[in-house]
Design a protein around this motif. Structure first.
Motif, short mmCIF file in Angstrom:
data_model
loop_
_atom_site.label_atom_id
_atom_site.label_comp_id
_atom_site.label_asym_id
_atom_site.label_seq_id
_atom_site.Cartn_x
_atom_site.Cartn_y
_atom_site.Cartn_z
N MET A 1 87.04 86.62 44.99
CA MET A 1 86.65 85.23 44.73
C MET A 1 86.11 84.59 45.99
N CYS A 2 86.82 84.87 47.10
CA CYS A 2 86.38 84.26 48.35
C CYS A 2 84.97 84.74 48.70
N ILE A 3 84.74 86.02 48.42
CA ILE A 3 83.40 86.53 48.70
C ILE A 3 82.38 85.79 47.87
N GLU A 4 82.75 85.59 46.60
CA GLU A 4 81.84 84.82 45.74
C GLU A 4 81.59 83.45 46.35
N LEU A 5 82.65 82.88 46.86
CA LEU A 5 82.50 81.54 47.45
C LEU A 5 81.49 81.58 48.57
N MET A 6 81.62 82.60 49.43
CA MET A 6 80.68 82.69 50.55
C MET A 6 79.26 82.83 50.03
N LEU A 7 79.09 83.70 49.02
CA LEU A 7 77.74 83.89 48.49
C LEU A 7 77.20 82.57 47.97
N ASN A 8 78.04 81.84 47.29
CA ASN A 8 77.57 80.56 46.75
C ASN A 8 77.17 79.62 47.86
N ALA A 9 77.98 79.64 48.93
CA ALA A 9 77.61 78.78 50.06
C ALA A 9 76.22 79.14 50.55
N CYS A 10 75.96 80.42 50.66
CA CYS A 10 74.62 80.86 51.10
C CYS A 10 73.58 80.33 50.12
N ASN A 11 73.88 80.49 48.84
CA ASN A 11 72.91 80.01 47.86
C ASN A 11 72.60 78.54 48.07
N LEU A 12 73.63 77.78 48.28
CA LEU A 12 73.42 76.34 48.48
C LEU A 12 72.47 76.14 49.65
N ALA A 13 72.74 76.91 50.74
CA ALA A 13 71.87 76.76 51.90
C ALA A 13 70.43 77.11 51.52
N PHE A 14 70.27 78.19 50.79
CA PHE A 14 68.91 78.60 50.41
C PHE A 14 68.22 77.48 49.63
N VAL A 15 68.94 77.00 48.68
CA VAL A 15 68.32 75.99 47.81
C VAL A 15 67.92 74.79 48.65
N THR A 16 68.84 74.41 49.54
CA THR A 16 68.53 73.24 50.37
C THR A 16 67.27 73.52 51.20
N PHE A 17 67.25 74.70 51.77
CA PHE A 17 66.07 75.02 52.60
C PHE A 17 64.81 74.95 51.75
N SER A 18 64.92 75.53 50.54
CA SER A 18 63.70 75.53 49.73
C SER A 18 63.26 74.10 49.48
N ARG A 19 64.23 73.26 49.30
CA ARG A 19 63.83 71.86 49.08
C ARG A 19 63.21 71.29 50.35
N MET A 20 63.81 71.59 51.48
CA MET A 20 63.30 71.00 52.73
C MET A 20 61.90 71.51 53.02
N HIS A 21 61.70 72.79 52.79
CA HIS A 21 60.37 73.35 53.10
C HIS A 21 59.38 73.12 51.98
N GLY A 22 59.87 72.70 50.85
CA GLY A 22 58.94 72.39 49.79
C GLY A 22 58.33 73.59 49.13
N ASN A 23 58.95 74.75 49.19
CA ASN A 23 58.48 75.86 48.36
C ASN A 23 59.66 76.55 47.73
N LEU A 24 59.38 77.41 46.73
CA LEU A 24 60.46 77.90 45.87
C LEU A 24 61.04 79.22 46.37
N ASP A 25 60.54 79.73 47.47
CA ASP A 25 61.02 81.04 47.91
C ASP A 25 62.53 81.02 48.09
N GLY A 26 63.03 79.95 48.64
CA GLY A 26 64.47 79.87 48.84
C GLY A 26 65.20 80.05 47.54
N GLN A 27 64.69 79.39 46.51
CA GLN A 27 65.37 79.51 45.21
C GLN A 27 65.31 80.94 44.71
N ILE A 28 64.17 81.58 44.96
CA ILE A 28 64.06 82.98 44.52
C ILE A 28 65.15 83.81 45.17
N ILE A 29 65.27 83.61 46.46
CA ILE A 29 66.28 84.40 47.19
C ILE A 29 67.64 84.11 46.60
N ALA A 30 67.92 82.85 46.39
CA ALA A 30 69.22 82.48 45.81
C ALA A 30 69.41 83.19 44.49
#
Lengths: 552, 627, 290, 99
Positions: free
Chosen positions: D32-61
């Motif tokens: 579960m903790c590992i899942e938590l870490m992965l989700n944290a990464c996902n959140l970061a990706f999504v945020t980045f994609s929003r900041m950079h204004g392209n969807l690549d981050g979301q793809i990675i997530a």
């Protein structure tokens, strides 16, 4: 591109090694003869090199070959010889046949060993010796630091097996204990030299980095680096140069061996068979001192002169230390090993005295020490193989039962204590003079070495050869024909080079001058200007006037 | 003519090579071959001598350049010979006495199965000695110098089955090496100072060298001379050297080799003349040694050792004379030659006595031998008279001159030196008389049952007779209007010393001390019978029997100390130097053992390490960004 | 809905409020995940965190991801977790006592240090640029993603597909146990039991009378003590056996007292109304008469 | 409000997850903790994609999610089989790596 003579000189023994190793188990004698033949051919080729070599020519290196090898790192397969290299190649190729002859029966499988088709110790023994010869020769020829390093290290592999695999059967009672001590000695040898080699490798890479940084394209070529340095295109920072120098010097000092790094030698020489011991001290170790002369000094002149005082002191220590420990040894071969340490101290002393006498003497010393130690060690080996013991205390009165053996042993010993008329005297005196002319105190202290040398040689001779005949010794046969064939030429050579070393000096002098010019050192001038030429007669008058006025 | 010089050296060398490499087939004729070559060399010497006499005093020096020996940079050593009057004298002495002793040895070594080898060594010695005196530069001289050392080593230890002989040989070589060290350093110093070490240029340039350098050179050369000539403090080997066969003692350790030091100092006169301090050291050494040797000679019961002591003391005279500079050189050489005659004669006589007495050397087992071996007695007696300086015999002329010269040095030094020389003469008279009386006079102290004293064969007595002639007449001949001095003057130069006491006074004093010495000896050994066992004797006697404790000193200081040193060094090598290496290996093992502890096998501890690594990476990246 | 509105544009105060509230919830959930002693609780709090994260995705304009997060993660994966938890034991609480020496301190130190590093890194990173997903999501978020997935990332996509299949197969392989020998027939089993001489008759049923028939309640032996054999060994292992022997004995006593009142053995007036549960006692009495 | 705060949140969650992995012994919770870490990464990706204004981050997530799903499947399968054989889900008991 002319005929690649140097490559051939190295390639012949290499091919011979493979051929010897390939012979089937039953053909032991054939393997011996093949190895002997190959080594003799190699010697002949080396002689061709020596005679076609032109000491007077301007270029520092001759018979040069150069082919791109690993172009990404600027590694070139570059060979070339100067006088020093020629002399040492000649020495190596000269000694190998004698080593093979002396070790004729050393690798015969034991009688009780069951006949085994894959068990071929004899073939292996001689093949390894030839392999060592090939590697030593090529590392004398290499003018590319990388190529040199490669074979400098590769040498360890066959040496390891020679030391660890083939002991003299003087262990006698406990064969297992002997085997254990042997393998310990071999491992120690390997680790010591590997440690040195790895440090050197770091320095080699550093050198490449420096050249790549400053010359645009990195190179390992000794000549290029020296020229670039002379032309001022290459400025190695002081700190860097010193580090690189230390890296190189450490490896060579281990190989040489210099004082605190010497402890592998007695074990290795004591446990291995005497031909292998000769191979170690007379051939392989010379690569170390030779490399100091060719690489340390020429690549890093400033650092060399910076390190000179320390190195001289270390060399002085090993001169006296080795001699003193030789006096205290109870094992013949270990005694000779410590004597060699003392002699290597002399060689290094001469190299770093930075005078033409010192370095010329050091080069002569390498050759002469090779011959004299070979003579002494091989005769000692014959003695040991007869009695089956290495302990001095087990002998006594051999002179009575085997006068020829004793005589040759004595001559070898006298050469070791550098008696005038025998070759080592010339080189030792040159080294001492060269050292004295720049560092008088060190020269004087080093002269103590000749007294100590007399001590350990004569003590050894007295305890083994003179006195009442011990019962176990009484049955010893005198030298056989094969053994005489081994020893006699060496002794003849010692006498010849002792009386007429000119051929050797003519060969060496230009190379030494070139080295000194690279290091940018001049011989110190005599304080008093002498008008008369040496040997000019008719000085009776001069003396008389002197004396008369002095008497008034 | 000069081309013959090399032959002088070559002849005995060839002989040695033949005899040593010839193998058994030469066993029967070996001694003859050896003698032949030595005589041939002597003949050559005579020819050259005649030729030399034919020339004017100034240009008698011959010179022969064979080839360049060691050419390296500015360092050039030649194989080149120089034959001037000084060398000539030595050549004649060496080859002459040498040949005689070869002949003598034919008889003396008759029953030794290794006689061929013996003659080979003798020839080798001749060659080396001739090389020594004929060399024209110091390095070649050094070669000969070590060569004679080797020959003496081989000959002292000729009877190698005797451990005492082997030890004595080793000792001789080692002590000599110490002296050789001085000589070799002197050569190096010469090279660095003058850029050469050939006699001519060096001597020509001495005036331009600094005083300190010259003094150093002088002292170093003196050290070399001390080693070779058994002078204090390096004299300890000579007594033991008597382990060798008697002809060897006669040739090497009495007549020729031990006088090499005198030759060295005389040859280097130019240097010594310019370095008064060094000269002082020389005379001191000479004076001390002549008394030292004389005292030792008084206490020894071994006839050869007694003679060895006397040799030491006589060489002390020569060194003293040589140290006096131009006023002494000629007399030093003169005494050297005469001493060569009578001391060789004495040794051969001793050898003949031993030959007749089953190799017994203890004089207390001799006595009354004059009836049994008359020839030996007469020749020995003549030698005896010569050495104690009996008027009219050789020793008288040479030694008297030296004493005179010693006084002539002038000042307090003069008196001291002269006094020492006179005292030495007295003691010489004493111990030689003692030897004479104990050997040939008094009642027999040997057992007729097992010992049958007999005269030696002709081949042995003949050389003794010849030498006896030499010891009787040589001095006189040399002194006829100073023939010898004039002969040597071109080389060594000569200056008349101005002695505070007149020559006649000195002669008279010498006579007086001579009579006193003889008298005391007669009183002690002539009138009352000599005890067959040595009495305990006074402290001085016991000390003198032990060579004045020189050996004990050496043993304690050098042998023991050396053993201690090497022992500790061995320990050090094993424990410290090698220990450091092995320690490194062990440390590596321990370190990896510690690292092994990290490998717990628990996933979570690995995870901790992973996280740590990740943290490190992040930190690294941040640092890279220059945070 | 405010989040959806605010996502495409610059962050609004509404989003800020939402962030602070939900962020707290998320962190709390995460902490619970790692601190709860029972796996079930951890799983549930993790699910909560994930839902919050889904909301944040939506807020960040990742509509598709937000939905996927809820459906796949909280829907599928967390359920999978719960299944396994049930399988392994829902109420089994693992002790938080640390066994590895210093592990906890190391973990805390490293965790804090790592977090500080990360946060410091983010703080120092120059993340000034902020252009929302306005034009990126112009053609619709899903369309945009689809375009990327099937053009730019198509290979990665294919490979992930392969990965998923491999995972599924792997899971099956891991969990499926192949039967190596023929199943033993009932006869053989009984014979084996007789031979071993253990428990020849069937195991006693759990439960007491008809009132308890839960599998986790052991049957009672005549003396009223519980029969361990009557509950499944799994429950016994987990210590999830409910012992009801005490109360059932008490109830038995009460019943006997009532029946005696009813028979009027002690001080019973005949005119008393029979209790509603009459017939049964009557039969009982008749039975007693016979 | 600056979306960087999302990143801070992600970092915090990630750290918590990491700590959990280190602390907990129950394999499931660790997962579960590992899942938590992965989700944290996902959140970061999504945020980045929003900041950079392209969807690549979301793809990675998105890919992260898929991989995470696969990992969970396999991981849980492993846990189950381990539990079957060893009757425990504690990671400490599986210290077979050190022999």
């Amino acid at each position: 591109m002319s005929f690649p003579l140097l490559t051939v000189v190295a390639a012949v023994p290499a091919a011979g090694a493979v051929a010897t190793a390939a012979l089937p188990a039953a053909r032991r004698t054939a393997a011996k003869w093949l190895a002997l033949l190959v080594s003799v051919v190699t010697f002949a080729l080396a002689l061709v090199v020596a005679f076609r070599f032109d000491p007077g020519s301007k270029s520092p290196y001759q018979f040069t070959e150069s082919h791109a090898w690993i172009s990404d790192f600027g590694v070139r397969y570059a060979l070339g010889v100067d006088g020093i290299a020629v002399a040492l190649i000649a020495l190596t190729t000269l000694l190998i046949p004698f080593i093979i002859l002396a070790g004729w029966h050393d690798a015969d499988p034991l009688e009780e060993a069951a006949p085994n088709r894959r068990w071929r110790p004899t073939q292996g023994f001689f093949a390894l010796i030839l392999a060592v010869e090939a590697m030593v020769v090529i590392s004398f020829e290499a003018t590319d630091v990388f190529v040199f390093y490669l074979f400098f290290e590769a040498m360890l592999i066959p040496m390891y097996f020679l030391i660890g695999g083939f002991g003299d059967r003087a262990g006698g009672e406990d064969e297992d204990g002997a085997a254990r001590r042997r393998s310990n000695a071999a491992v120690k040898f390997l680790l010591y030299n590997l440690a040195g080699g790895l440090i050197m490798l770091a320095a080699v890479i550093g050198l490449y980095a420096v050249t790549a940084d400053q010359l645009g394209s990195g190179t390992f070529s000794l000549q290029q680096i020296v020229e670039a340095r002379a032309a001022g295109r290459l400025h190695i920072g002081t700190g860097t140069e010193r580090l690189l120098f230390l890296g190189f010097f450490f490896a060579f000092a281990v190989k040489a061996p210099l004082w605190p790094l010497h402890t592998w030698l007695p074990g290795a020489m004591g446990e291995s068979t005497s031909p292998v011991a000769v191979l170690i001290t007379a051939v392989v170790d010379k690569v170390g001192t030779f490399a100091m002369l060719r690489f340390c000094l020429q690549l890093f002149p400033e650092a060399s002169s910076w390190a000179t005082p320390v190195i001289l002191v270390l060399a002085l220590i090993s001169v006296l230390y080795g001699a003193l420990l030789a006096v205290a040894q109870r094992d013949i071969k270990r005694l000779i090993a410590y004597a060699s340490i003392s002699h290597f101290g002399f060689i290094i002393l001469g190299i770093f005295a930075m005078t033409s006498q010192g370095q010329g003497g050091a080069t002569l010393y390498m050759v002469n020490h090779g011959i004299s130690t070979a003579a002494l060690m091989l005769v000692a080996g014959f003695l040991i193989s007869r009695r089956g013991s290495r302990l001095i205390a087990d002998y006594g009165g051999v002179q009575k039962v085997a006068p020829i053996l004793a005589g040759t042993f004595l001559i070898g010993g006298l050469a070791t204590l550098s008696l005038p008329g025998l070759a080592p005297f010339v080189s030792e005196f040159l080294v001492l003079v060269g050292t004295f002319s720049r560092y008088p105190v060190i020269g004087i202290i080093a002269t103590l070495g000749i007294v100590l040398a007399a001590l350990y040689v004569l003590v050894l001779y007295q305890r083994t050869m003179t006195g009442p005949v011990k019962p176990q010794v009484s049955g010893l046969p005198d030298l056989r024909v094969r053994e005489l064939v081994v020893v006699a030429p060496l002794i003849a050579l010692l006498l010849f080079l002792g009386v007429y070393p000119k051929p050797l000096t003519d060969l060496v002098n230009p190379a030494v001058d070139h080295t000194l010019s690279v290091v940018d050192k001049k011989d110190p001038k005599p304080t008093v200007q002498v008008d008369a030429v040496p040997g000019g007669g008719r000085h009776g008058h001069a003396v008389r006037e002197q004396d008369v006025e002095a008497a008034k | 003519m000069e081309n013959l010089i090399a032959l002088l050296v070559a002849a005995p060398l060839v002989g040695a090579a033949l005899l040593l490499c010839g193998g058994k087939r030469l066993d029967r004729t070996g001694h003859l071959i050896g003698t032949l070559f030595s005589v041939a060399s002597f003949a050559l010497g005579v020819v050259l001598f005649a030729d030399m006499l034919g020339k004017g005093a100034g240009d008698r020096a011959l010179h022969q350049q064979l080839f360049t020996w060691i050419p390296v940079g500015g360092f050039r050593a030649d194989i080149a010979f120089q034959l001037d009057q000084l060398s000539m004298t030595f050549v004649l002495l060496i080859t002459g006495v040498g040949s005689l002793i070869h002949i003598y040895s034919i008889g003396y070594m008759e029953h030794d199965e290794r006689r061929r080898r013996f003659f080979g060594y003798l020839n080798l010695f001749l060659a080396a000695m001739l090389l020594l005196v004929l060399a024209d530069n110091y390095l070649l001289l050094y070669a000969g110098w070590e060569g004679v050392g080797l020959a003496s080593y081989l000959l002292i230890g000729f009877w190698q089955h005797k451990p005492s002989a082997a030890t004595a040989a080793k000792k001789a070589f080692l002590v000599n090496r110490v002296g050789d060290m001085g000589l070799s350093i002197a050569i190096m110093l010469m090279f660095t100072t003058f850029g050469t070490f050939a006699f001519g240029p060096v001597f020509a340039a001495t005036d331009r060298a600094g005083q300190g350098t010259l003094t150093a050179l002088g002292l170093l050369l003196l050290l070399g001379a001390c080693g070779k000539s058994a002078q204090v403090p390096l004299q300890s080997w000579l007594g033991d050297a008597m382990e060798g066969p008697t002809p060897v003692s006669a040739l090497i350790h009495a007549a020729t080799m031990v006088t090499a030091g005198v030759y060295l100092i005389t040859r280097s006169g130019a240097i010594f003349n310019a370095a008064p301090t060094a000269q002082l050291a020389v005379v001191v050494v000479g004076a001390v040694t002549l008394l030292f040797g004389a005292i030792v000679g008084c206490a020894k019961d071994d006839i050869k050792k007694a003679l060895a002591g006397s040799t030491m003391s006589q060489i002390g005279y020569m060194i003293l004379a040589a140290g006096l500079g131009p006023i002494g050189y000629a007399f030093a050489i003169m005494h050297l030659v005469t001493h060569g005659f009578f001391k060789a004669g004495l040794f051969l006589g001793a050898g003949s006595v031993m030959h007749g007495m089953n190799d017994e050397v203890d004089m207390r087992r001799y006595g009354g031998l004059r009836k049994y071996m008359p020839v030996t007695f007469i020749t020995f007696g003549l030698g005896y008279l010569a050495i104690i300086g009996f008027p009219g015999l050789s020793g008288f002329f040479s030694k008297d001159k030296i004493i005179e010269a010693a006084f002539a040095r002038g000042g307090t030094e003069g008196w001291i030196l002269g006094g020492a020389a006179l005292l030495g003469a007295a003691i010489t008279a004493f111990y030689m008389t003692r030897v004479m009386l104990m050997t040939f006079f008094g009642e027999k102290r040997w057992d007729p049952a097992e010992v049958h004293p007999h005269e030696s064969p002709k081949v042995m007595t003949l050389p003794m007779i010849v030498l006896a002639f030499g010891s009787v007449f040589a001095g006189g001949l040399f002194s006829i209007n100073e023939a010898f001095v004039k002969w040597l003057e071109p080389v060594t130069s000569f200056a008349h010393g101005h002695s505070p006491v007149s020559a006649t006074t000195v002669t008279a004093a010498t006579m007086v001390v001579l009579v006193i010495g003889v008298g005391i000896a007669w009183g002690m050994y002539g009138r009352k019978p000599v005890p067959a066992l040595a009495p305990r004797g006074s402290l001085l006697t016991r000390a003198a029997r032990r060579d004045l404790l020189q050996d004990d000193f050496n043993h304690v200081v050098f042998v023991r100390g050396g053993q201690e040193l090497t022992g500790t060094l061995v320990q050090l090598d094993r424990s410290v130097v090698d220990g450091a290496v092995n320690g490194t290996a062990a440390a590596m093992g321990g370190l990896s053992g510690l690292l092994r502890q990290l490998q717990t096998g628990f996933v979570r501890s690995y995870a901790v390490q992973m996280l740590g690594g990740a943290a490190v990476l992040v930190a690294a990246t941040l640092l890279m960004r220059g945070v | 809905m405010t989040a959806l509105a605010a996502a495409s544009s610059l962050t609004s105060t509404g989003e800020a409020v939402q962030f602070w509230i939900l962020g707290t919830v998320a962190v709390a959930g995460a902490l619970c995940t790692i601190l709860m002693r029972r796996a079930v609780h951890s799983a549930l709090s993790l699910a909560g965190t994930m839902i919050v994260l889904a909301v944040f995705y939506l807020a960040n304009g990742a509509y598709f991801l937000g939905v996927v997060q809820i459906v796949v993660y909280t829907g599928a994966i967390m359920m999978l977790f719960l299944f396994v938890v049930m399988l392994v034991g829902v109420t089994a609480a693992d002790s938080l006592k640390e066994t590895l020496k210093g592990q906890r301190w190391l973990a805390a130190g490293l965790g804090i240090g790592f977090g500080v590093l990360l946060i410091a890194g983010i703080g120092n990173a120059s993340l000034k640029e902020f252009n929302g997903l306005g034009e990126a999501n112009a053609g619709g978020n899903v369309q945009g993603l689809a375009a990327l997935i099937f053009t730019k990332y198509v290979f990665a996509f294919e490979i992930t597909g392969a990965l998923l299949i491999t995972a599924a197969v792997g899971a099956m392989v891991l969990t499926h146990r192949e039967r190596t020998e023929r199943a033993r027939t009932q006869r053989e089993q009984s014979e084996a039991r007789v031979r071993e001489g253990k428990q020849v008759p069937p195991l006693p049923a759990p439960g007491v009378y008809a009132r308890h028939n839960a599998v986790d309640i052991p049957g009672l032996l005549p003396d009223g003590t519980t029969a361990e054999l009557s509950v499944s060994p799994t429950l016994r292992e987990r210590g999830q056996v409910r012992d009801v022997s005490g109360e059932s004995l008490a109830e038995l006593k009460a019943l006997e007292r009532r029946s005696e009142d009813w028979l009027g053995r002690s001080t019973g007036d005949e005119a008393a109304e029979p209790p509603p549960g009459g017939p049964a006692p009557r039969e009982h009495k008749e039975g007693a008469k016979k | 409000m600056n979306p960087v705060y999302y990143l801070y949140l992600a970092a915090l969650l990630f750290t918590i997850g990491a700590a959990g992995v280190l602390i907990r012994r129950n394999a499931i919770v660790v997962f579960m903790c590992i899942e938590l870490m992965l989700n944290a990464c996902n959140l970061a990706f999504v945020t980045f994609s929003r900041m950079h204004g392209n969807l690549d981050g979301q793809i990675i997530a998105f890919f992260t999610m898929v991989v995470a799903a696969a990992e969970v499947v396999v991981g849980l399968a492993i846990i189950v089989s381990i539990f079957r054989t060893r009757h425990t889900a504690s990671v400490d008991d599986a210290s077979l790596m050190k022999l």
